[in-house]
Design a protein around this motif. Sequence first.
Motif, short mmCIF file in Angstrom:
data_model
loop_
_atom_site.label_atom_id
_atom_site.label_comp_id
_atom_site.label_asym_id
_atom_site.label_seq_id
_atom_site.Cartn_x
_atom_site.Cartn_y
_atom_site.Cartn_z
N GLY A 70 0.82 -1.21 0.00
CA GLY A 70 0.00 0.00 0.00
C GLY A 70 0.86 1.25 0.00
N GLU A 71 1.92 1.23 0.76
CA GLU A 71 2.83 2.37 0.80
C GLU A 71 3.51 2.58 -0.55
OE1 GLU A 71 6.91 3.55 3.07
OE2 GLU A 71 5.36 2.54 4.25
N ASN A 84 -8.60 5.60 -2.95
CA ASN A 84 -8.88 4.17 -2.78
C ASN A 84 -8.38 3.55 -1.48
OD1 ASN A 84 -10.06 3.32 -5.52
ND2 ASN A 84 -8.29 4.57 -6.05
N LYS A 85 -7.82 4.33 -0.59
CA LYS A 85 -7.23 3.74 0.62
C LYS A 85 -8.27 3.08 1.52
CE LYS A 85 -7.13 8.11 3.12
NZ LYS A 85 -6.25 9.11 3.72
N ASP A 86 -9.52 3.51 1.46
CA ASP A 86 -10.55 2.93 2.32
C ASP A 86 -10.92 1.50 1.91
OD1 ASP A 86 -10.63 5.21 3.89
OD2 ASP A 86 -12.20 6.14 2.65
N ASN A 87 -10.73 1.17 0.64
CA ASN A 87 -11.03 -0.20 0.21
C ASN A 87 -9.75 -0.94 -0.20
OD1 ASN A 87 -10.54 1.16 -2.16
ND2 ASN A 87 -12.29 0.32 -3.26
N GLN A 91 -8.64 -4.53 -2.49
CA GLN A 91 -7.72 -4.43 -3.62
C GLN A 91 -6.45 -5.24 -3.38
OE1 GLN A 91 -6.95 -0.34 -4.51
NE2 GLN A 91 -8.93 -0.04 -5.47
N PHE A 92 -6.02 -5.27 -2.13
CA PHE A 92 -4.81 -6.01 -1.78
C PHE A 92 -4.94 -7.49 -2.13
CE2 PHE A 92 -2.62 -8.51 1.61
CZ PHE A 92 -1.33 -8.28 1.19
N LEU A 93 -6.12 -8.06 -1.93
CA LEU A 93 -6.33 -9.48 -2.22
C LEU A 93 -6.14 -9.82 -3.69
CD1 LEU A 93 -9.39 -10.19 0.09
CD2 LEU A 93 -6.98 -10.70 0.53
N ASP A 94 -6.47 -8.87 -4.58
CA ASP A 94 -6.36 -9.11 -6.02
C ASP A 94 -5.16 -8.41 -6.65
OD1 ASP A 94 -8.72 -10.64 -6.04
OD2 ASP A 94 -9.94 -8.82 -6.15
N LEU A 95 -4.29 -7.85 -5.83
CA LEU A 95 -3.16 -7.08 -6.32
C LEU A 95 -2.16 -7.96 -7.06
CD1 LEU A 95 -1.70 -4.25 -6.17
CD2 LEU A 95 -0.51 -5.18 -4.19
#
Length: 121
Positions: A70-71, A84-87, A91-95
């Motif tokens: 994220g950083e 998009n930081k709130d979701n 997004q991390f799961l599909d990154l």
Amino acid sequence: MRGRVDNGNPQIFLDVFLEDDVGEVQCKIDLIDPQSIDKLEKIAQKEVEAIIESAIQKAKKYDADIFGFGEAIYRADPKYWNKNKDNWKEQFLDLPVHVNTQVKIRRLGTVSDSLVQKTKE
């Protein structure tokens, strides 16, 4: 580690460079032959990639951005991150994470038959 956002799709690029050395060989492999070194480097490269991929999948399984992806996305595109930081968890799961590894064997130890091998004969 570099983050990038293309058309609203975040992705991570990991470049890993390792230098390794072979201390001693207790099997029939010719370390003087450059092709043998190339084979060992490719094997090590695949192993490192597998370990990294496994760690990323575990982090996703536990929904934990322990690597700071994220950083990296924030550094790459702060405007996108702020929107998009709130979701981010979803997004991390599909990154998509693109792992590029390179392993170079720099030093060799015992390149001939080891003492253990000679005593067995």
